[in-house]
Write a protein that holds these residues in place. Structure first.
Motif, PDB file in Angstrom:
ATOM      1  N   PRO A 154       0.807  -1.229   0.000  1.00  0.00           N
ATOM      2  CA  PRO A 154       0.000   0.000   0.000  1.00  0.00           C
ATOM      3  C   PRO A 154       0.845   1.287   0.000  1.00  0.00           C
ATOM      4  O   PRO A 154       0.361   2.324   0.447  1.00  0.00           O
ATOM      5  N   ILE A 155       2.092   1.228  -0.473  1.00  0.00           N
ATOM      6  CA  ILE A 155       2.926   2.426  -0.501  1.00  0.00           C
ATOM      7  C   ILE A 155       2.409   3.392  -1.560  1.00  0.00           C
ATOM      8  O   ILE A 155       2.078   2.994  -2.678  1.00  0.00           O
ATOM      9  N   HIS A 156       2.327   4.644  -1.185  1.00  0.00           N
ATOM     10  CA  HIS A 156       1.932   5.701  -2.127  1.00  0.00           C
ATOM     11  C   HIS A 156       3.101   6.677  -2.254  1.00  0.00           C
ATOM     12  O   HIS A 156       3.710   7.062  -1.267  1.00  0.00           O
ATOM     13  N   TRP A 157       3.392   7.081  -3.491  1.00  0.00           N
ATOM     14  CA  TRP A 157       4.509   7.998  -3.775  1.00  0.00           C
ATOM     15  C   TRP A 157       3.995   9.183  -4.566  1.00  0.00           C
ATOM     16  O   TRP A 157       3.233   9.022  -5.525  1.00  0.00           O
ATOM     17  N   THR A 158       4.407  10.398  -4.172  1.00  0.00           N
ATOM     18  CA  THR A 158       3.991  11.621  -4.861  1.00  0.00           C
ATOM     19  C   THR A 158       5.219  12.460  -5.180  1.00  0.00           C
ATOM     20  O   THR A 158       6.067  12.694  -4.305  1.00  0.00           O
ATOM     21  N   GLU A 159       5.314  12.920  -6.401  1.00  0.00           N
ATOM     22  CA  GLU A 159       6.469  13.723  -6.829  1.00  0.00           C
ATOM     23  C   GLU A 159       6.519  15.066  -6.105  1.00  0.00           C
ATOM     24  O   GLU A 159       5.501  15.723  -5.897  1.00  0.00           O
ATOM     25  N   LEU A 160       7.756  15.472  -5.755  1.00  0.00           N
ATOM     26  CA  LEU A 160       7.982  16.766  -5.120  1.00  0.00           C
ATOM     27  C   LEU A 160       8.828  17.699  -5.988  1.00  0.00           C
ATOM     28  O   LEU A 160       8.495  18.852  -6.176  1.00  0.00           O
ATOM     29  N   TRP A 161       9.961  17.191  -6.501  1.00  0.00           N
ATOM     30  CA  TRP A 161      10.817  18.029  -7.338  1.00  0.00           C
ATOM     31  C   TRP A 161      11.693  17.157  -8.236  1.00  0.00           C
ATOM     32  O   TRP A 161      11.726  15.938  -8.084  1.00  0.00           O
ATOM     33  N   ARG A 162      12.384  17.816  -9.172  1.00  0.00           N
ATOM     34  CA  ARG A 162      13.261  17.120 -10.111  1.00  0.00           C
ATOM     35  C   ARG A 162      14.648  17.749 -10.078  1.00  0.00           C
ATOM     36  O   ARG A 162      14.779  18.973  -9.990  1.00  0.00           O
ATOM     37  N   ASP A 163      15.668  16.905 -10.119  1.00  0.00           N
ATOM     38  CA  ASP A 163      17.062  17.347 -10.166  1.00  0.00           C
ATOM     39  C   ASP A 163      17.679  16.947 -11.502  1.00  0.00           C
ATOM     40  O   ASP A 163      17.517  15.805 -11.944  1.00  0.00           O
ATOM     41  N   GLU A 164      18.396  17.863 -12.113  1.00  0.00           N
ATOM     42  CA  GLU A 164      19.116  17.521 -13.335  1.00  0.00           C
ATOM     43  C   GLU A 164      20.301  16.629 -12.996  1.00  0.00           C
ATOM     44  O   GLU A 164      20.978  16.818 -11.974  1.00  0.00           O
ATOM     45  N   LEU A 165      20.545  15.649 -13.832  1.00  0.00           N
ATOM     46  CA  LEU A 165      21.729  14.802 -13.703  1.00  0.00           C
ATOM     47  C   LEU A 165      22.785  15.287 -14.694  1.00  0.00           C
ATOM     48  O   LEU A 165      22.480  15.554 -15.857  1.00  0.00           O
ATOM     49  N   PHE A 166      24.012  15.407 -14.207  1.00  0.00           N
ATOM     50  CA  PHE A 166      25.114  15.903 -15.023  1.00  0.00           C
ATOM     51  C   PHE A 166      26.133  14.803 -15.293  1.00  0.00           C
ATOM     52  O   PHE A 166      26.274  13.855 -14.500  1.00  0.00           O
ATOM     53  N   ALA A 167      26.833  14.953 -16.405  1.00  0.00           N
ATOM     54  CA  ALA A 167      28.036  14.141 -16.620  1.00  0.00           C
ATOM     55  C   ALA A 167      29.155  14.807 -15.825  1.00  0.00           C
ATOM     56  O   ALA A 167      29.421  15.998 -15.984  1.00  0.00           O
ATOM     57  N   ILE A 168      29.795  14.039 -14.956  1.00  0.00           N
ATOM     58  CA  ILE A 168      30.859  14.563 -14.104  1.00  0.00           C
ATOM     59  C   ILE A 168      32.180  14.003 -14.605  1.00  0.00           C
ATOM     60  O   ILE A 168      32.376  12.776 -14.632  1.00  0.00           O
ATOM     61  N   VAL A 169      33.099  14.894 -14.994  1.00  0.00           N
ATOM     62  CA  VAL A 169      34.403  14.457 -15.514  1.00  0.00           C
ATOM     63  C   VAL A 169      35.505  15.192 -14.762  1.00  0.00           C
ATOM     64  O   VAL A 169      35.279  16.276 -14.206  1.00  0.00           O
ATOM     65  N   PRO A 170      36.724  14.629 -14.729  1.00  0.00           N
ATOM     66  CA  PRO A 170      37.841  15.344 -14.095  1.00  0.00           C
ATOM     67  C   PRO A 170      38.109  16.662 -14.826  1.00  0.00           C
ATOM     68  O   PRO A 170      37.854  16.793 -16.022  1.00  0.00           O
ATOM     69  N   SER A 171      38.619  17.641 -14.089  1.00  0.00           N
ATOM     70  CA  SER A 171      38.834  18.968 -14.672  1.00  0.00           C
ATOM     71  C   SER A 171      39.881  18.966 -15.776  1.00  0.00           C
ATOM     72  O   SER A 171      39.929  19.896 -16.585  1.00  0.00           O
ATOM     73  N   ASP A 172      40.730  17.930 -15.822  1.00  0.00           N
ATOM     74  CA  ASP A 172      41.724  17.858 -16.896  1.00  0.00           C
ATOM     75  C   ASP A 172      41.300  16.908 -18.016  1.00  0.00           C
ATOM     76  O   ASP A 172      42.092  16.544 -18.886  1.00  0.00           O
ATOM     77  N   HIS A 173      40.037  16.501 -18.011  1.00  0.00           N
ATOM     78  CA  HIS A 173      39.525  15.591 -19.039  1.00  0.00           C
ATOM     79  C   HIS A 173      39.353  16.355 -20.362  1.00  0.00           C
ATOM     80  O   HIS A 173      39.028  17.551 -20.361  1.00  0.00           O
ATOM     81  N   PRO A 174      39.547  15.694 -21.508  1.00  0.00           N
ATOM     82  CA  PRO A 174      39.380  16.370 -22.803  1.00  0.00           C
ATOM     83  C   PRO A 174      38.007  17.022 -22.988  1.00  0.00           C
ATOM     84  O   PRO A 174      37.878  17.993 -23.744  1.00  0.00           O
ATOM     85  N   LEU A 175      36.985  16.505 -22.310  1.00  0.00           N
ATOM     86  CA  LEU A 175      35.639  17.068 -22.442  1.00  0.00           C
ATOM     87  C   LEU A 175      35.330  18.149 -21.407  1.00  0.00           C
ATOM     88  O   LEU A 175      34.246  18.739 -21.424  1.00  0.00           O
ATOM     89  N   SER A 176      36.255  18.429 -20.517  1.00  0.00           N
ATOM     90  CA  SER A 176      35.966  19.270 -19.365  1.00  0.00           C
ATOM     91  C   SER A 176      35.613  20.705 -19.714  1.00  0.00           C
ATOM     92  O   SER A 176      34.943  21.388 -18.935  1.00  0.00           O
ATOM     93  N   LYS A 177      36.073  21.200 -20.865  1.00  0.00           N
ATOM     94  CA  LYS A 177      35.797  22.592 -21.246  1.00  0.00           C
ATOM     95  C   LYS A 177      34.441  22.754 -21.936  1.00  0.00           C
ATOM     96  O   LYS A 177      34.011  23.871 -22.209  1.00  0.00           O
ATOM     97  N   ARG A 178      33.791  21.634 -22.198  1.00  0.00           N
ATOM     98  CA  ARG A 178      32.486  21.678 -22.851  1.00  0.00           C
ATOM     99  C   ARG A 178      31.411  22.051 -21.821  1.00  0.00           C
ATOM    100  O   ARG A 178      31.532  21.760 -20.627  1.00  0.00           O
TER     101      ARG A 178
END
Length: 296
Positions: A154-178
């Protein structure tokens, strides 16, 4: 044996005078005498020694008095606890929440709620979604803040908010400046992810499934801060929400385009299970709080 008999016995044991005890109890002296006589008959032993108008506990009465005192004290304590539970300004709320919500969201919610309800206390359980559901079903939790997933009745779930998910890369990664990438651009990367069963892992797996590739996973962690730390160390990339638990130095956060990369957080509770007035007040407070956060 009646509860009233124990109260009468306790008063007589304290005062050791039949007439005075009856006056304290607001009953007649014969009524008190009959009540004590019935109690002694039920117990099978006398509790008092009577010499004329003098009355005092015998050894059976002294032994029984200690037990009665504990019984009545436990009753009063239980009564007080129940009164606090049904008082919306008192009582305790058992709240479960995800690990990633413990840095700022849950503390902020509790702090704001307690400005108006300072006498309400919280019992907190921080765990991943599957265990939160078990605690809800068993009655160990009143409310739970957890990611969207299929929940059993009988569990009921109701949405409250949404968080964006990001790609997390090291600061020296080739994609880091994007500023943004598609998830397909990470297909050949090594991934640092949460362990299976955690809500963030379920959401990351869903993104990989949509992109139709199997990630190469080099490490699975229990904490977002640990996952981010491994990314900073250059051991892989990850998919995480933004948050204070992530050390911002040494990483770059990239928007993921081409799909809905987000996690949906809501509140869950067990329908049909009793919620104290305090828990209901906090539940409504949460609904109102996140309603105000929605753009008008």
């Amino acid at each position: 044996m009646e509860w009233q008999q124990l109260e009468y016995f306790q008063m007589l044991a304290k005062i050791q005078h039949m007439t005075k005890a009856a006056e304290k109890l607001s009953i007649s002296q014969p009524a008190l005498s009959r009540s004590i006589a019935r109690l002694e008959d039920e117990l099978g032993v006398p509790l008092f020694e009577r010499q004329g108008r003098s009355i005092h506990l015998n050894r059976y009465g002294e032994l029984f008095e200690h037990r009665v005192e504990r019984i009545l004290n436990e009753y009063q304590l239980g009564l007080k606890e129940l009164q606090q539970l049904v008082d919306p300004n008192h009582g305790e709320i058992s709240l479960g929440f995800l690990h990633t919500l413990g840095t700022n969201i849950v503390p902020d919610l509790i702090r704001l709620f307690r400005t108006k309800h300072p006498d309400i206390h919280f019992s907190l359980k921080q765990n991943y979604t599957h265990l939160q559901l078990k605690h809800l079903l068993s009655g160990d939790l009143d409310l739970c803040l957890m990611a969207k997933m299929d929940v059993p009745k009988p569990i009921h779930w109701t949405e409250l908010w949404r968080d964006e998910l990001f790609a997390i890369v090291p600061s020296d990664h080739p994609l880091s400046k994007r500023s943004s990438i598609t998830i397909h651009e990470l297909a050949n990367e090594s991934f640092i992810l949460m362990k299976p069963g955690y809500a963030l892992r379920l959401q990351a797996d869903h993104l990989f499934e949509q992109a139709k590739f199997q990630p190469h996973i080099t490490f699975e962690g229990d904490e977002v801060s640990t996952v981010a730390g491994f990314v900073i160390a250059g051991l892989g990339v990850s998919i995480l929400p933004d948050g204070l638990e992530i050390n911002q130095k040494g990483i770059s956060k990239l928007h993921i385009t081409g799909m809905n990369a987000e996690r949906i957080i809501g509140m869950a509770w067990s329908e049909g299970r009793y919620l104290s007035p305090a828990a209901k007040a906090f539940q409504q407070f949460i609904f109102d709080y996140f309603d105000k956060q929605q753009p008008s």
